[in-house]
Design a protein around this motif. Structure first.
Motif, PDB file in Angstrom:
ATOM      1  N   SER A 198       7.320 -12.073 -14.449  1.00  0.00           N
ATOM      2  CA  SER A 198       6.706 -11.146 -13.500  1.00  0.00           C
ATOM      3  C   SER A 198       6.098  -9.983 -14.270  1.00  0.00           C
ATOM      4  O   SER A 198       6.520  -9.672 -15.390  1.00  0.00           O
ATOM      5  CB  SER A 198       7.752 -10.622 -12.502  1.00  0.00           C
ATOM      6  OG  SER A 198       8.259 -11.659 -11.691  1.00  0.00           O
ATOM      7  N   ARG A 217      -4.224  -8.059 -11.764  1.00  0.00           N
ATOM      8  CA  ARG A 217      -3.236  -8.056 -10.691  1.00  0.00           C
ATOM      9  C   ARG A 217      -1.844  -8.035 -11.299  1.00  0.00           C
ATOM     10  O   ARG A 217      -1.621  -8.575 -12.387  1.00  0.00           O
ATOM     11  CB  ARG A 217      -3.386  -9.312  -9.818  1.00  0.00           C
ATOM     12  CG  ARG A 217      -4.788  -9.549  -9.285  1.00  0.00           C
ATOM     13  CD  ARG A 217      -5.150  -8.525  -8.223  1.00  0.00           C
ATOM     14  NE  ARG A 217      -4.346  -8.703  -7.025  1.00  0.00           N
ATOM     15  CZ  ARG A 217      -4.549  -9.656  -6.110  1.00  0.00           C
ATOM     16  NH1 ARG A 217      -5.496 -10.562  -6.280  1.00  0.00           N
ATOM     17  NH2 ARG A 217      -3.799  -9.729  -5.027  1.00  0.00           N
ATOM     18  N   ASP A 242       2.573  -8.147 -10.224  1.00  0.00           N
ATOM     19  CA  ASP A 242       3.543  -8.468  -9.180  1.00  0.00           C
ATOM     20  C   ASP A 242       4.137  -7.211  -8.555  1.00  0.00           C
ATOM     21  O   ASP A 242       4.465  -7.204  -7.363  1.00  0.00           O
ATOM     22  CB  ASP A 242       4.662  -9.339  -9.764  1.00  0.00           C
ATOM     23  CG  ASP A 242       4.134 -10.675 -10.250  1.00  0.00           C
ATOM     24  OD1 ASP A 242       3.578 -11.423  -9.427  1.00  0.00           O
ATOM     25  OD2 ASP A 242       4.250 -10.954 -11.452  1.00  0.00           O
ATOM     26  N   CYS A 301      -1.986  -5.119  -6.461  1.00  0.00           N
ATOM     27  CA  CYS A 301      -0.637  -5.620  -6.211  1.00  0.00           C
ATOM     28  C   CYS A 301      -0.649  -7.020  -5.608  1.00  0.00           C
ATOM     29  O   CYS A 301      -1.257  -7.256  -4.557  1.00  0.00           O
ATOM     30  CB  CYS A 301       0.086  -4.654  -5.272  1.00  0.00           C
ATOM     31  SG  CYS A 301       1.768  -5.141  -4.901  1.00  0.00           S
ATOM     32  N   ARG A 302       0.068  -7.936  -6.259  1.00  0.00           N
ATOM     33  CA  ARG A 302       0.266  -9.285  -5.741  1.00  0.00           C
ATOM     34  C   ARG A 302       1.566  -9.394  -4.939  1.00  0.00           C
ATOM     35  O   ARG A 302       1.778 -10.398  -4.252  1.00  0.00           O
ATOM     36  CB  ARG A 302       0.321 -10.282  -6.896  1.00  0.00           C
ATOM     37  CG  ARG A 302      -0.950 -10.413  -7.682  1.00  0.00           C
ATOM     38  CD  ARG A 302      -0.738 -11.252  -8.932  1.00  0.00           C
ATOM     39  NE  ARG A 302      -0.303 -12.605  -8.617  1.00  0.00           N
ATOM     40  CZ  ARG A 302      -1.142 -13.644  -8.475  1.00  0.00           C
ATOM     41  NH1 ARG A 302      -2.433 -13.463  -8.618  1.00  0.00           N
ATOM     42  NH2 ARG A 302      -0.668 -14.832  -8.203  1.00  0.00           N
ATOM     43  N   GLY A 303       2.437  -8.416  -5.095  1.00  0.00           N
ATOM     44  CA  GLY A 303       3.741  -8.510  -4.455  1.00  0.00           C
ATOM     45  C   GLY A 303       4.146  -7.231  -3.754  1.00  0.00           C
ATOM     46  O   GLY A 303       3.897  -7.052  -2.563  1.00  0.00           O
ATOM     47  N   LYS A 360      -0.926 -12.585  -2.488  1.00  0.00           N
ATOM     48  CA  LYS A 360       0.039 -13.130  -3.445  1.00  0.00           C
ATOM     49  C   LYS A 360      -0.512 -14.382  -4.123  1.00  0.00           C
ATOM     50  O   LYS A 360      -0.272 -14.620  -5.305  1.00  0.00           O
ATOM     51  CB  LYS A 360       1.351 -13.449  -2.738  1.00  0.00           C
ATOM     52  CG  LYS A 360       2.109 -12.209  -2.287  1.00  0.00           C
ATOM     53  CD  LYS A 360       3.374 -12.565  -1.549  1.00  0.00           C
ATOM     54  CE  LYS A 360       4.092 -11.318  -1.072  1.00  0.00           C
ATOM     55  NZ  LYS A 360       5.313 -11.630  -0.307  1.00  0.00           N
ATOM     56  N   GLN A 398      -4.571 -12.739 -12.292  1.00  0.00           N
ATOM     57  CA  GLN A 398      -3.493 -11.950 -12.885  1.00  0.00           C
ATOM     58  C   GLN A 398      -3.655 -11.924 -14.387  1.00  0.00           C
ATOM     59  O   GLN A 398      -3.789 -12.943 -15.048  1.00  0.00           O
ATOM     60  CB  GLN A 398      -2.128 -12.528 -12.515  1.00  0.00           C
ATOM     61  CG  GLN A 398      -0.989 -11.717 -13.105  1.00  0.00           C
ATOM     62  CD  GLN A 398       0.341 -12.108 -12.503  1.00  0.00           C
ATOM     63  OE1 GLN A 398       0.412 -12.663 -11.444  1.00  0.00           O
ATOM     64  NE2 GLN A 398       1.427 -11.811 -13.217  1.00  0.00           N
TER      65      GLN A 398
END
Length: 249
Positions: free
Chosen positions: A63, A130, A132, A159-161, A237, A244
């Motif tokens: 992550s 990107r 997490d 932000c992916r998370g 996500k 990413q």
């Protein structure tokens, strides 16, 4: 007893001395050094990591975490250390637009390889990177209303998370306790003066709810903190192939 300033409204016209580009470099360097102790006492990131970040980490899948406005980098280094001690894979990057902060971050011991860069969040949006997790500590109260909105938009795109912003929650008791706690501690820096100014500039929970974008959640965190969080959608996500990335050292 100290003479209390008016804490009914944010002291938006007051500025921390460390934000002055011409402030004393020796006092500033000592301020960054002392932030480690200050944050250990008041910032609450150990609990935030344990409750909100650690459950989403894996021992098999890497992550990534971005610390925006990382200052001297102590929170970024702590998160990397905690994850490593738990046997979890987490790559941490810290950014700050102030080169003095990044100089301080790079001068501290960094056994877990956190990367630090003199950048603003908008530069990473432009690079289509990107992460997490996107976090900040004690950044929100420094910003104007427009800057706060811009930061939150950037974080939504980066932000992916989960995005977590932790900051001071203004109150009379917070001001009094910090005034007494720093009478002796943290001498020879801006920590005491700027800390009191930061409390005056910080949001109440209700004020931050009004200032934040609609997609963000605001909650009070004991003893004197606000936590502003954003959970990316399922589509975010999944992201685009290759979206990413990591910054070069």
């Amino acid at each position: 007893m100290p003479m209390l300033p008016d804490l009914r409204k944010r002291a938006v016209a007051t500025r921390e001395r460390m934000d002055d580009p011409d402030c004393d470099p020796v006092l500033l360097a000592r301020t960054f050094e002392q932030f480690t102790g200050v944050n250990r006492l008041v910032a609450g990131w150990r609990g935030t990591y344990r409750e909100r970040i650690r459950p989403l980490l894996s021992a098999e899948t890497l992550s990534t975490l971005l610390d925006v406005g990382c200052g001297g980098g102590d929170i970024a280094r702590a998160l990397a250390r905690w994850a490593k001690n738990d046997g979890l894979l987490l790559e941490v990057t810290g950014i700050d637009p102030d080169p003095r902060a990044i100089q301080a971050a790079n001068s501290a011991p960094n056994p877990d390889g956190v990367r630090f860069h003199t950048l603003a969040s908008s530069a990473l949006v432009d690079a289509a990177l990107r992460f997490d997790f996107v976090i900040s500590n004690h950044v929100l109260h420094h910003l104007t209303a427009d800057q706060l909105t811009d930061l939150l938009v950037d974080c939504e795109l980066l932000c992916r998370g989960l995005s977590i912003h932790s900051d001071i929650r203004r109150s009379r008791l917070a001001y009094l306790e910090y005034w007494w706690a720093t009478l002796v501690l943290f001498r020879g820096s801006f920590v005491r003066e700027d800390g009191l100014t930061s409390i005056r500039r910080s949001y109440t929970e209700a004020e931050l709810r009004v200032a934040a974008r609609r997609e963000w959640n605001v909650e009070a965190q004991a003893p004197f903190r606000n936590l502003l969080t954003f959970a990316a959608s399922a589509a975010a996500k999944e992201g685009e192939p290759g979206a990413q990335g990591t910054l070069e050292a």
